[in-house]
Design an enzyme around this catalytic site. Structure first.
Site, PDB file in Angstrom:
ATOM      1  N   ILE A 180       0.909  -1.153   0.000  1.00 14.75           N
ATOM      2  CA  ILE A 180       0.000   0.000   0.000  1.00 14.75           C
ATOM      3  C   ILE A 180       0.949   1.205   0.000  1.00 14.75           C
ATOM      4  O   ILE A 180       1.905   1.253   0.789  1.00 14.75           O
ATOM      5  CB  ILE A 180      -0.961  -0.009   1.216  1.00 14.75           C
ATOM      6  CG1 ILE A 180      -1.805   1.254   1.273  1.00 14.75           C
ATOM      7  CG2 ILE A 180      -0.266  -0.229   2.534  1.00 14.75           C
ATOM      8  CD1 ILE A 180      -2.957   1.187   2.306  1.00 14.75           C
ATOM      9  N   SER A 181       0.740   2.124  -0.930  1.00 13.12           N
ATOM     10  CA  SER A 181       1.686   3.230  -1.081  1.00 13.12           C
ATOM     11  C   SER A 181       1.764   4.102   0.166  1.00 13.12           C
ATOM     12  O   SER A 181       0.820   4.175   0.953  1.00 13.12           O
ATOM     13  CB  SER A 181       1.277   4.111  -2.266  1.00 13.12           C
ATOM     14  OG  SER A 181       1.190   3.364  -3.442  1.00 13.12           O
TER      15      SER A 181
END
Ligand code: SAH
Length: 219
Positions: free
Chosen positions: A64-65
């Site tokens: 997840i960025s």
């Protein structure tokens, strides 16, 4: 799936951190305040880390960025309500949820079947209006093009010509591009069918953009 006052407080602190790092768009900061990132982090044990400004491992070896990167990419796209936005790399669904909160019509492609199934369900359960597709982002979505904005959230070896073709004139594409050992976040504005204006926005860190679909699933 609980979103408590503690989580909301943590999001406000995250927003202050993002402001200190240079994010200025109020609508983007408001979206970060709204979306419960902890529900996109997969493992509940990681709950307390969900509002730190860092990337996280999720299923299938993906991430997840980092919130700063999500905020920066979103700010660079300058989203207006009802715009048609294509995302390459649905991943956890967090970036897609942020775009949906901004009022965009979001179309998001993921190449990993397992993530596609899980994230499609999560976005639906959380009532984010996002159209998800299992596919290879290198091909874009010809049947739904052209798009006002395109965001690539995996590090691309080059900017796929197909994606540039699926962008409206006046549209913006934001993508991390591999440059030797580094990845550079670039923004392209499509001025005409053949002219693009490019600006660079610093280094970033994404998992690689890979070709083809991965059908392996343990669900
Ligand atoms: N936007 C995501 C970031 C996920 S990481 C988020 O907010 O969590 C990048 C994702 O891109 C991974 O899930 C990876 O499987 C996916 N990906 C890599 N290459 C792709 C391709 N060619 N087409 C579609 N998705 C791709």
């Amino acid at each position: 799936m609980i979103d408590s006052f503690v989580h909301k407080g943590q999001r406000n602190m995250l927003v202050s951190e993002l402001q200190a790092k240079g994010i200025t768009s109020e609508i983007v900061l408001n979206a970060i305040r709204q979306v419960p990132r902890h529900l996109f982090c997969g493992d509940a044990a990681l709950d307390r880390h969900a509002y730190m400004d860092k990337a996280f491992p999720i299923e299938s070896g993906q991430t997840i960025s980092q919130p700063y990167t999500v905020a920066l990419q979103t700010q660079l796209m300058d989203i207006k309500p009802a715009e048609k936005v294509l995302e390459i790399g649905t991943g956890s669904g967090y970036q897609a949820a942020i775009l949906a909160v901004l009022g965009a019509n979001v179309y998001s492609i993921e190449r990993q079947k397992e993530l596609f199934i899980k994230t499609t369900k999560l976005l639906k359960d959380l009532k984010y209006s996002v159209s998800t597709f299992l596919g290879d982002g290198f091909n874009g979505l010809p049947n739904y093009s052209p798009f006002d904005k395109i965001i690539v959230t995996a590090a691309a070896p080059y900017i796929p010509r197909t994606l540039l073709e699926q962008l409206k004139i006046g549209g913006i594409l934001v993508a991390p591009i591999v440059n030797g050992e580094k990845q550079i976040l670039i923004k392209l504005k499509k001025l005409s069918d053949t002219d693009f204006e490019q600006t660079n926005h610093g280094e970033c860190e994404f998992v690689p953009m890979l070709e083809g679909i991965n059908h392996e699933t343990s669900i």
